[in-house]
Design a protein around this motif. Structure first.
Motif, PDB file in Angstrom:
ATOM      1  N   VAL A  30       3.841 -46.184  49.376  1.00 37.35           N
ATOM      2  CA  VAL A  30       3.500 -45.796  48.008  1.00 37.35           C
ATOM      3  C   VAL A  30       3.352 -47.053  47.168  1.00 37.35           C
ATOM      4  O   VAL A  30       4.206 -47.940  47.207  1.00 37.35           O
ATOM      5  N   PHE A  52      -1.093 -46.207  50.503  1.00 40.39           N
ATOM      6  CA  PHE A  52      -1.853 -47.021  51.456  1.00 40.39           C
ATOM      7  C   PHE A  52      -1.067 -46.973  52.757  1.00 40.39           C
ATOM      8  O   PHE A  52      -0.113 -46.201  52.866  1.00 40.39           O
ATOM      9  N   GLU A  78       8.723 -57.098  48.882  1.00 36.50           N
ATOM     10  CA  GLU A  78       8.870 -55.872  48.081  1.00 36.50           C
ATOM     11  C   GLU A  78       9.945 -55.025  48.764  1.00 36.50           C
ATOM     12  O   GLU A  78       9.701 -54.441  49.817  1.00 36.50           O
ATOM     13  N   GLU A  80      12.146 -51.845  49.539  1.00 39.33           N
ATOM     14  CA  GLU A  80      11.798 -50.426  49.390  1.00 39.33           C
ATOM     15  C   GLU A  80      12.760 -49.521  50.175  1.00 39.33           C
ATOM     16  O   GLU A  80      13.234 -49.892  51.255  1.00 39.33           O
ATOM     17  N   ASP A 109       8.204 -54.305  52.183  1.00 40.14           N
ATOM     18  CA  ASP A 109       6.737 -54.247  52.256  1.00 40.14           C
ATOM     19  C   ASP A 109       6.223 -55.658  51.998  1.00 40.14           C
ATOM     20  O   ASP A 109       6.048 -56.060  50.855  1.00 40.14           O
ATOM     21  N   LYS A 130      -1.894 -55.948  53.176  1.00 43.22           N
ATOM     22  CA  LYS A 130      -0.706 -55.113  53.393  1.00 43.22           C
ATOM     23  C   LYS A 130      -0.428 -54.782  54.857  1.00 43.22           C
ATOM     24  O   LYS A 130       0.733 -54.673  55.249  1.00 43.22           O
ATOM     25  N   THR A 197       8.256 -50.291  45.368  1.00 39.63           N
ATOM     26  CA  THR A 197       9.206 -51.354  45.042  1.00 39.63           C
ATOM     27  C   THR A 197       9.425 -51.471  43.542  1.00 39.63           C
ATOM     28  O   THR A 197       8.503 -51.217  42.757  1.00 39.63           O
TER      29      THR A 197
END
Ligand code: MN
Length: 225
Positions: A30, A52, A78, A80, A109, A130, A197
């Motif tokens: 997310v 994604f 990030e 999460e 992430d 990503k 995040t």
């Protein structure tokens, strides 16, 4: 005699606290699910979160170092909360969504922020920013039933606090994330969802010691090499 004309991919697994392995089918993520992070990324306060994906083999199991990826000069962390699904479905109502949950983990992430900015400027996809190799470090999964985690989510680099927030600040809560995802894809056992995040994302360099935690769920740590 196998019918495969090349070697089939190995099933990626994440250890479960107390024993066993969780087989990873795919990884949904997310974006912009905390308001303060949406602002630090230049987002509009009215824009809803979005999804994604990363490939399953982006997972870095607990206890492994994380290789600094190629083609970036601005790798970001990030922290999460990660949801691990034991069952699936489509168009799952919010009220039933937590029934799909096997457990939770702590994930990072990893993001090639410079490639993300370039993709955004050109209206191109985020895959290279990503979904790269080793872009999804994760802790062991903690089996869980009942209300989703709501507590502290934090990450430090070389002992210095970088992100420190609470999961309760998510724009879409865990049940809403699962329900929204099930409107777009048929969910299935083995799916992982990185839930977004909080503010404070920042760069990592080789040699950095990264330590993250989600209250009640667990912790992960790794070195960037
Ligand atoms: Mn993220």
């Amino acid at each position: 005699m196998s019918q495969f004309v090349v070697d089939p991919p190995v099933v990626v697994t994440v250890p479960v606290e107390g024993g066993g392995q969780f087989p990873v089918r795919r990884i949904l993520c997310v974006g912009r699910n905390y308001a303060a992070h949406r602002r630090e990324m230049g987002g509009d306060d009215r824009d809803p979160p979005f999804f994604f994906a990363k490939p399953a083999d982006a997972i870095v199991p607990p206890g492994r170092d994380v290789a600094y990826p190629p083609r970036t000069e601005n790798l970001h962390h990030e922290i999460e909360l990660v949801v691990a699904l034991k069952s699936g479905g489509k168009d799952v109502p919010v009220q039933k969504a937590l029934d799909l949950v096997f457990g939770y983990a702590v994930g990072v992430d990893m993001t090639r922020r410079d490639l993300q900015a370039a993709a955004r400027d050109k209206g191109q996809p985020w895959e290279a920013a990503k979904g790269f190799d080793a872009s999804a470090p994760i802790s062991a999964i903690k089996a869980w039933s009942g209300p989703a985690p709501q507590g502290r989510i934090a990450i430090s680099v070389n002992g210095e606090s970088r992100q420190d927030a609470v999961v309760a600040d998510m724009i879409w809560n865990t049940a809403e994330i699962i329900s929204e995802a099930s409107k777009l894809w048929t969910l299935a056992p083995g799916d992982l969802i990185y839930t977004g995040t909080p503010e404070g994302v920042g760069p990592l360099v080789r040699g950095d010691r990264v330590a993250g935690e989600v209250e009640g769920v667990g912790a992960l740590s790794f070195t960037v090499v």
